[in-house]
Design a protein around this motif. Structure first.
Motif, PDB file in Angstrom:
ATOM      1  N   UNK A   1     -14.602 132.271   4.341  1.00 25.27           N
ATOM      2  CA  UNK A   1     -15.969 132.222   4.840  1.00 25.27           C
ATOM      3  C   UNK A   1     -16.817 131.425   3.864  1.00 25.27           C
ATOM      4  N   UNK A   2     -17.600 130.496   4.405  1.00 26.61           N
ATOM      5  CA  UNK A   2     -18.520 129.707   3.600  1.00 26.61           C
ATOM      6  C   UNK A   2     -19.935 129.966   4.102  1.00 26.61           C
ATOM      7  N   UNK A   3     -20.790 130.446   3.227  1.00 24.31           N
ATOM      8  CA  UNK A   3     -22.189 130.700   3.567  1.00 24.31           C
ATOM      9  C   UNK A   3     -23.053 130.067   2.489  1.00 24.31           C
ATOM     10  N   UNK A   4     -23.520 128.852   2.774  1.00 23.44           N
ATOM     11  CA  UNK A   4     -24.251 128.106   1.755  1.00 23.44           C
ATOM     12  C   UNK A   4     -23.337 127.769   0.594  1.00 23.44           C
TER      13      UNK A   4
ATOM     14  N   UNK B   1     -13.331 129.978   8.637  1.00 28.69           N
ATOM     15  CA  UNK B   1     -12.031 129.346   8.854  1.00 28.69           C
ATOM     16  C   UNK B   1     -11.006 130.437   9.148  1.00 28.69           C
ATOM     17  N   UNK B   2     -10.313 130.287  10.267  1.00 29.72           N
ATOM     18  CA  UNK B   2      -9.430 131.366  10.719  1.00 29.72           C
ATOM     19  C   UNK B   2      -8.285 130.814  11.554  1.00 29.72           C
ATOM     20  N   UNK B   3      -7.273 131.656  11.732  1.00 30.39           N
ATOM     21  CA  UNK B   3      -6.200 131.425  12.707  1.00 30.39           C
ATOM     22  C   UNK B   3      -6.096 132.709  13.507  1.00 30.39           C
ATOM     23  N   UNK B   4      -6.338 132.653  14.797  1.00 29.06           N
ATOM     24  CA  UNK B   4      -6.393 133.872  15.618  1.00 29.06           C
ATOM     25  C   UNK B   4      -5.045 134.563  15.739  1.00 29.06           C
ATOM     26  N   UNK B   5      -3.956 133.936  15.260  1.00 25.86           N
ATOM     27  CA  UNK B   5      -2.638 134.575  15.271  1.00 25.86           C
ATOM     28  C   UNK B   5      -2.416 135.453  14.053  1.00 25.86           C
TER      29      UNK B   5
ATOM     30  N   UNK C   1     -17.956 142.138  16.734  1.00 23.93           N
ATOM     31  CA  UNK C   1     -18.545 143.455  16.946  1.00 23.93           C
ATOM     32  C   UNK C   1     -20.010 143.495  16.518  1.00 23.93           C
ATOM     33  N   UNK C   2     -20.321 142.838  15.418  1.00 21.11           N
ATOM     34  CA  UNK C   2     -21.690 142.850  14.903  1.00 21.11           C
ATOM     35  C   UNK C   2     -22.544 141.731  15.489  1.00 21.11           C
ATOM     36  N   UNK C   3     -21.935 140.862  16.291  1.00 19.12           N
ATOM     37  CA  UNK C   3     -22.688 139.771  16.909  1.00 19.12           C
ATOM     38  C   UNK C   3     -23.214 138.766  15.903  1.00 19.12           C
ATOM     39  N   UNK C   4     -22.441 138.502  14.868  1.00 18.07           N
ATOM     40  CA  UNK C   4     -22.878 137.590  13.804  1.00 18.07           C
ATOM     41  C   UNK C   4     -22.626 136.146  14.236  1.00 18.07           C
ATOM     42  N   UNK C   5     -23.621 135.313  14.026  1.00 13.84           N
ATOM     43  CA  UNK C   5     -23.536 133.909  14.409  1.00 13.84           C
ATOM     44  C   UNK C   5     -22.802 133.131  13.329  1.00 13.84           C
ATOM     45  N   UNK C   6     -21.560 132.759  13.592  1.00 13.22           N
ATOM     46  CA  UNK C   6     -20.776 131.955  12.655  1.00 13.22           C
ATOM     47  C   UNK C   6     -20.232 130.734  13.377  1.00 13.22           C
ATOM     48  N   UNK C   7     -19.939 129.710  12.620  1.00 14.93           N
ATOM     49  CA  UNK C   7     -19.237 128.544  13.148  1.00 14.93           C
ATOM     50  C   UNK C   7     -17.741 128.802  13.001  1.00 14.93           C
ATOM     51  N   UNK C   8     -17.046 128.890  14.126  1.00 12.24           N
ATOM     52  CA  UNK C   8     -15.625 129.232  14.111  1.00 12.24           C
ATOM     53  C   UNK C   8     -14.802 127.958  13.946  1.00 12.24           C
ATOM     54  N   UNK C   9     -14.050 127.878  12.844  1.00 13.69           N
ATOM     55  CA  UNK C   9     -13.223 126.698  12.562  1.00 13.69           C
ATOM     56  C   UNK C   9     -11.760 127.129  12.582  1.00 13.69           C
TER      57      UNK C   9
ATOM     58  N   UNK D   1      -6.909 137.572   9.669  1.00  8.82           N
ATOM     59  CA  UNK D   1      -8.064 136.956  10.314  1.00  8.82           C
ATOM     60  C   UNK D   1      -8.600 137.834  11.443  1.00  8.82           C
ATOM     61  N   UNK D   2      -7.716 138.552  12.106  1.00  6.35           N
ATOM     62  CA  UNK D   2      -8.166 139.436  13.176  1.00  6.35           C
ATOM     63  C   UNK D   2      -9.189 140.435  12.664  1.00  6.35           C
ATOM     64  N   UNK D   3      -8.979 140.939  11.467  1.00  2.61           N
ATOM     65  CA  UNK D   3      -9.911 141.913  10.893  1.00  2.61           C
ATOM     66  C   UNK D   3     -11.319 141.330  10.803  1.00  2.61           C
ATOM     67  N   UNK D   4     -11.416 140.129  10.261  1.00  4.03           N
ATOM     68  CA  UNK D   4     -12.719 139.493  10.092  1.00  4.03           C
ATOM     69  C   UNK D   4     -13.309 139.106  11.445  1.00  4.03           C
ATOM     70  N   UNK D   5     -12.485 138.553  12.309  1.00  5.93           N
ATOM     71  CA  UNK D   5     -12.969 138.136  13.628  1.00  5.93           C
ATOM     72  C   UNK D   5     -13.548 139.311  14.402  1.00  5.93           C
TER      73      UNK D   5
END
Length: 213
Positions: A55-58, A4-8, A21-29, A12-16
């Motif tokens: 971030x929710x992972x399981x 869960x993020x807001x691109x502004x 960069x690492x090519x991690x498969x996440x669902x972007x909400x 959130x920019x740090x996590x995004x």
């Protein structure tokens, strides 16, 4: 993983940037912070602070950008942004320093020089003056460090650089005087050149915030 993020948001920019960069498969909400969507009952169950990112992972629910960045690096087995051994201690030193000192002033500038324009309120000049004094105190330390180092914790970017660079994301709107510190500005450009995902998330942040004005 659901992110869960807001691109502004600089946080959130740090996590995004790490996820890209690492090519991690996440669902972007996407969650609209300005519309208070982070305070819905659903979101407050995930983060009672009403803030992003989340971030929710399981069954695992994480808030706080630095914690999420570290988790993503561990999940991907990355030891470049999150190195091992003694190098990691230098990274965490600068990450904590960023949180405790360097990033404290930027939100004040953003709120008083940008958000007030959107709301029609008058800036609190006393608050800005205090923020500037703190900014100059700590920016001088980082600028001196970067005069002798390519990046915060060595010759390559790490999570420390993301944490330190995040407040510069709002510089065009908040008018924080980082440009008085040439080593900081040069380092910020180096980071974008070394990590395309950092430049990409910065461009998206600018695009979306510019739509507001």
């Amino acid at each position: 993983m659901r992110y869960y993020f807001d691109s502004r948001s600089g946080s959130c920019r740090r996590v995004s940037a790490v996820a890209k960069h690492l090519g991690i498969d996440v669902e972007w909400v996407s969650v609209d912070l300005l519309a208070q969507e982070s305070h819905t009952p659903e979101m407050l169950k995930l983060n009672p602070n009403g803030k992003l990112p989340v971030l929710v992972d399981g069954d695992l629910v994480l808030w706080e950008a630095a914690a999420i960045m570290i988790y993503l690096c561990d999940k991907a087995g990355d030891t470049t942004l999150w190195p091992e051994g003694e190098a990691r201690h230098h990274v965490t030193k600068w990450m904590f320093w960023a949180a405790e000192h360097f990033r404290q002033s930027a939100p004040v500038y953003f709120e008083e020089n940008f958000v007030t324009k959107l709301t029609g309120a008058a800036p609190d000049t006393t608050r800005v003056a205090y923020a500037e004094a703190e900014l100059r105190r700590f920016a001088a330390i980082l600028d001196a460090h970067l005069a002798e180092n390519q990046f915060a914790a060595g010759d390559a970017p790490t999570l420390a650089d993301f944490d330190l660079a995040a407040p510069l994301s709002q510089m065009p709107r908040s008018f924080v005087p980082y440009d008085d510190y040439p080593n900081i500005m040069d380092w910020y450009l180096r980071l974008g050149a070394a990590i395309p995902a950092w430049a990409e998330t910065g461009a998206e942040l600018d695009r979306r915030l510019n739509q507001l004005v």
